[in-house]
Design a protein around this motif. Structure first.
Motif, PDB file in Angstrom:
ATOM      1  N   PRO A 276       0.811  -1.231   0.000  1.00  0.00           N
ATOM      2  CA  PRO A 276       0.000   0.000   0.000  1.00  0.00           C
ATOM      3  C   PRO A 276       0.837   1.271   0.000  1.00  0.00           C
ATOM      4  O   PRO A 276       0.318   2.353  -0.308  1.00  0.00           O
ATOM      5  N   GLN A 277       2.123   1.161   0.325  1.00  0.00           N
ATOM      6  CA  GLN A 277       2.994   2.327   0.318  1.00  0.00           C
ATOM      7  C   GLN A 277       3.464   2.685  -1.088  1.00  0.00           C
ATOM      8  O   GLN A 277       3.994   3.783  -1.306  1.00  0.00           O
ATOM      9  N   VAL A 278       3.295   1.768  -2.020  1.00  0.00           N
ATOM     10  CA  VAL A 278       3.734   1.986  -3.405  1.00  0.00           C
ATOM     11  C   VAL A 278       2.577   2.581  -4.210  1.00  0.00           C
ATOM     12  O   VAL A 278       1.476   2.024  -4.214  1.00  0.00           O
ATOM     13  N   PRO A 279       2.789   3.702  -4.888  1.00  0.00           N
ATOM     14  CA  PRO A 279       1.705   4.296  -5.694  1.00  0.00           C
ATOM     15  C   PRO A 279       1.211   3.326  -6.768  1.00  0.00           C
ATOM     16  O   PRO A 279       2.000   2.582  -7.352  1.00  0.00           O
ATOM     17  N   PHE A 280      -0.079   3.305  -6.984  1.00  0.00           N
ATOM     18  CA  PHE A 280      -0.732   2.510  -8.021  1.00  0.00           C
ATOM     19  C   PHE A 280      -0.591   1.001  -7.779  1.00  0.00           C
ATOM     20  O   PHE A 280      -0.600   0.213  -8.724  1.00  0.00           O
ATOM     21  N   SER A 281      -0.459   0.609  -6.527  1.00  0.00           N
ATOM     22  CA  SER A 281      -0.407  -0.816  -6.202  1.00  0.00           C
ATOM     23  C   SER A 281      -1.819  -1.393  -6.164  1.00  0.00           C
ATOM     24  O   SER A 281      -2.809  -0.674  -6.251  1.00  0.00           O
ATOM     25  N   TRP A 282      -1.894  -2.715  -6.019  1.00  0.00           N
ATOM     26  CA  TRP A 282      -3.164  -3.440  -6.052  1.00  0.00           C
ATOM     27  C   TRP A 282      -3.621  -3.811  -4.640  1.00  0.00           C
ATOM     28  O   TRP A 282      -2.799  -4.123  -3.784  1.00  0.00           O
ATOM     29  N   SER A 283      -4.918  -3.809  -4.460  1.00  0.00           N
ATOM     30  CA  SER A 283      -5.481  -4.372  -3.233  1.00  0.00           C
ATOM     31  C   SER A 283      -5.834  -5.827  -3.500  1.00  0.00           C
ATOM     32  O   SER A 283      -5.958  -6.254  -4.650  1.00  0.00           O
ATOM     33  N   GLU A 284      -6.004  -6.591  -2.446  1.00  0.00           N
ATOM     34  CA  GLU A 284      -6.366  -8.001  -2.601  1.00  0.00           C
ATOM     35  C   GLU A 284      -7.732  -8.143  -3.276  1.00  0.00           C
ATOM     36  O   GLU A 284      -7.958  -9.064  -4.065  1.00  0.00           O
ATOM     37  N   GLU A 285      -8.632  -7.209  -2.981  1.00  0.00           N
ATOM     38  CA  GLU A 285      -9.960  -7.256  -3.597  1.00  0.00           C
ATOM     39  C   GLU A 285      -9.872  -7.008  -5.103  1.00  0.00           C
ATOM     40  O   GLU A 285     -10.577  -7.651  -5.899  1.00  0.00           O
ATOM     41  N   GLU A 286      -9.009  -6.088  -5.518  1.00  0.00           N
ATOM     42  CA  GLU A 286      -8.849  -5.797  -6.947  1.00  0.00           C
ATOM     43  C   GLU A 286      -8.229  -6.979  -7.689  1.00  0.00           C
ATOM     44  O   GLU A 286      -8.640  -7.299  -8.810  1.00  0.00           O
ATOM     45  N   ILE A 287      -7.257  -7.632  -7.074  1.00  0.00           N
ATOM     46  CA  ILE A 287      -6.645  -8.796  -7.707  1.00  0.00           C
ATOM     47  C   ILE A 287      -7.668  -9.914  -7.858  1.00  0.00           C
ATOM     48  O   ILE A 287      -7.750 -10.582  -8.894  1.00  0.00           O
ATOM     49  N   SER A 288      -8.476 -10.093  -6.827  1.00  0.00           N
ATOM     50  CA  SER A 288      -9.527 -11.116  -6.880  1.00  0.00           C
ATOM     51  C   SER A 288     -10.533 -10.809  -7.986  1.00  0.00           C
ATOM     52  O   SER A 288     -10.947 -11.695  -8.739  1.00  0.00           O
ATOM     53  N   ASP A 289     -10.915  -9.521  -8.096  1.00  0.00           N
ATOM     54  CA  ASP A 289     -11.861  -9.117  -9.137  1.00  0.00           C
ATOM     55  C   ASP A 289     -11.247  -9.292 -10.525  1.00  0.00           C
ATOM     56  O   ASP A 289     -11.926  -9.720 -11.460  1.00  0.00           O
ATOM     57  N   LEU A 290      -9.959  -8.957 -10.668  1.00  0.00           N
ATOM     58  CA  LEU A 290      -9.270  -9.091 -11.952  1.00  0.00           C
ATOM     59  C   LEU A 290      -9.337 -10.526 -12.465  1.00  0.00           C
ATOM     60  O   LEU A 290      -9.723 -10.762 -13.622  1.00  0.00           O
ATOM     61  N   TYR A 291      -8.966 -11.481 -11.622  1.00  0.00           N
ATOM     62  CA  TYR A 291      -8.919 -12.879 -12.057  1.00  0.00           C
ATOM     63  C   TYR A 291     -10.305 -13.519 -12.160  1.00  0.00           C
ATOM     64  O   TYR A 291     -10.509 -14.428 -12.969  1.00  0.00           O
ATOM     65  N   ALA A 292     -11.246 -13.010 -11.392  1.00  0.00           N
ATOM     66  CA  ALA A 292     -12.576 -13.619 -11.387  1.00  0.00           C
ATOM     67  C   ALA A 292     -13.457 -13.143 -12.537  1.00  0.00           C
ATOM     68  O   ALA A 292     -14.314 -13.896 -13.019  1.00  0.00           O
ATOM     69  N   HIS A 293     -13.249 -11.896 -13.010  1.00  0.00           N
ATOM     70  CA  HIS A 293     -14.208 -11.323 -13.948  1.00  0.00           C
ATOM     71  C   HIS A 293     -13.632 -10.870 -15.292  1.00  0.00           C
ATOM     72  O   HIS A 293     -14.403 -10.585 -16.210  1.00  0.00           O
ATOM     73  N   THR A 294     -12.326 -10.809 -15.429  1.00  0.00           N
ATOM     74  CA  THR A 294     -11.748 -10.326 -16.685  1.00  0.00           C
ATOM     75  C   THR A 294     -12.048 -11.283 -17.831  1.00  0.00           C
ATOM     76  O   THR A 294     -11.788 -12.482 -17.743  1.00  0.00           O
ATOM     77  N   THR A 295     -12.589 -10.741 -18.905  1.00  0.00           N
ATOM     78  CA  THR A 295     -12.857 -11.536 -20.111  1.00  0.00           C
ATOM     79  C   THR A 295     -12.185 -10.939 -21.353  1.00  0.00           C
ATOM     80  O   THR A 295     -12.215 -11.561 -22.413  1.00  0.00           O
ATOM     81  N   ILE A 296     -11.582  -9.757 -21.207  1.00  0.00           N
ATOM     82  CA  ILE A 296     -10.900  -9.120 -22.341  1.00  0.00           C
ATOM     83  C   ILE A 296      -9.567  -8.554 -21.869  1.00  0.00           C
ATOM     84  O   ILE A 296      -9.500  -7.869 -20.837  1.00  0.00           O
ATOM     85  N   ILE A 297      -8.521  -8.849 -22.612  1.00  0.00           N
ATOM     86  CA  ILE A 297      -7.204  -8.248 -22.402  1.00  0.00           C
ATOM     87  C   ILE A 297      -6.814  -7.562 -23.704  1.00  0.00           C
ATOM     88  O   ILE A 297      -7.063  -8.081 -24.792  1.00  0.00           O
ATOM     89  N   MET A 298      -6.187  -6.405 -23.598  1.00  0.00           N
ATOM     90  CA  MET A 298      -5.799  -5.691 -24.825  1.00  0.00           C
ATOM     91  C   MET A 298      -4.467  -4.966 -24.618  1.00  0.00           C
ATOM     92  O   MET A 298      -4.077  -4.641 -23.482  1.00  0.00           O
TER      93      MET A 298
END
Length: 403
Positions: A276-298
């Protein structure tokens, strides 16, 4: 006589150039280019307005989408030629031109040779209005950036309303070292944005991950239809610029409620930063959402270095294996021709390496995932005003579990 020591020094001289320039800002009829600030490393940052053509319904009501891009460009060129001819025929000097049949013609049309009674050639002079018209309407619009201090932009209400509906405002640089090319605007991002607006139903309400987003223009366009867009790159200065662009265009995404999250994603690292001290880092909830719901990468126009291209394809492989759903990947690239001393010829080394990597991905058999690669013909209409050249390509990869 040359001194031996001076000759040795001369032989050691090498010529180097590490400045890369994108010509997107030079060749499109944008409304303005304003230098608004210097970034953290002292590079001038410009704010440009890129015109949006929102009238999507008109494309659906015609057969334009079935035409080749060259046909569309030909029609536009013919329209421009007609407009030039009309403006020339209405010259203020009242000068009429006669063709060989002594009938009036336009000064922009081909001027026939006329002979006098003795058979001598009479040269028809072009009026000054013709030269002025040609100067005012060059074949490629020249843009002269204006310098403005930060916070000194003053738009009237009518101008703000027009920007709200028809412009994407992007902060970017114009010339950088190779490692900072993400701070510039590139045509590949416009091509990808065109496709997103053309096939908006494919992106509607989706969770989308963009790799190497740069200034963020493709992510911003995607957020007009998608539910969540993870806009990723590396470098705090670049990501800060990207975040500013997201804020500048919040009016475009507000209608659909799309959310853009600017995050750091380093292709050379296996894990996402969660500090959390690093700018633009990820939260655990965001990582979970990324892997659970992403259907498009570009990714758009990120294939200019072989090592980074390898790292990107490894990142695609790693992420798609962690996704819970099948995924579609869209990659845009501009095929750039370069003269190399190694080959003593014009080559496309970066593009060739990209194609080899694409071929290797399709042939990959690991028992877990399969990748189906197919090109997308760039005959869809333009929704952004830029110079779409033949060297632009768009590729589609379907990544799905083998079982």
């Amino acid at each position: 006589m040359v001194d031996p020591e001076e000759e040795e020094v001369m032989e050691e001289i090498t010529f180097k150039s590490d400045t890369v320039l994108s010509d997107v800002h030079l060749n499109i009829p944008n409304k303005r280019h304003l230098m608004v600030r210097l970034n953290a490393v002292g590079q001038p940052v410009f704010q440009s307005q890129f015109k949006l053509l929102w009238n999507r319904d008109s494309w659906k009501d015609t057969q334009v989408k079935d035409k080749k891009q060259k046909d569309i460009q030909k029609e536009n060129t013919e329209q421009d030629d007609r407009s030039i001819q009309d403006s020339c025929s209405k010259n203020s000097n009242g000068i009429d031109f006669l063709n060989k049949n002594e009938t009036q013609t336009s000064p922009c049309m081909r001027i026939e040779a006329l002979l006098d009674n003795d058979g001598d050639l009479e040269v028809a002079r072009r009026p000054r209005v013709f030269s002025e018209t040609k100067q005012k309407e060059p074949s490629r619009n020249k843009i002269h950036p204006k310098i403005l201090t930060q916070g000194a932009e003053n738009f009237n209400e009518e101008e703000q309303e027009n920007i709200h509906h028809s412009m994407v405002k992007i902060e970017h640089t114009m010339a950088t070292p190779l490692e900072d090319v993400g701070k510039q605007v590139w045509r590949g991002a416009f091509l990808l944005a065109d496709y997103i607006l053309f096939q908006c139903d494919l992106f509607r309400s989706c969770t989308v991950l963009e790799l190497g987003a740069g200034t963020g223009i493709a992510s911003i366009i995607t957020a007009t239809v998608a539910k969540t867009v993870y806009c990723t790159d590396v470098g705090e200065d670049l990501l800060t610029m990207c975040q500013r662009n997201v804020a500048l265009n919040r009016n475009l995404t507000a209608t659909e409620g799309g959310t853009i999250k600017v995050k750091e994603l380093d292709w050379l690292k296996d894990d996402l930063c969660t500090d959390p001290q690093v700018p633009f880092s990820w939260s655990e909830e965001e990582i979970s959402d990324l892997y659970a719901h992403t259907t498009i990468i570009m990714a758009a126009d990120v294939f200019y270095d072989d090592d980074l291209t390898d790292a990107l394809f490894k990142t695609l492989y790693r992420i798609t294996h962690n996704l819970k759903n099948a995924c579609t990947i869209y990659l845009s690239i501009e095929k750039r021709l370069n003269f190399t001393l190694r080959h003593l010829d014009v080559t496309c080394e970066a593009y060739n390496h990209f194609r080899f990597s694409l071929n290797d991905l399709e042939k990959l058999r690991d028992g877990k995932m399969k990748f189906i690669v197919e090109p997308i013909e760039a005959t869809f209409p333009q929704f952004l005003v830029y110079e779409r050249i033949e060297q632009l390509e768009l590729w589609k990869i379907i990544a799905a579990p083998t079982s």
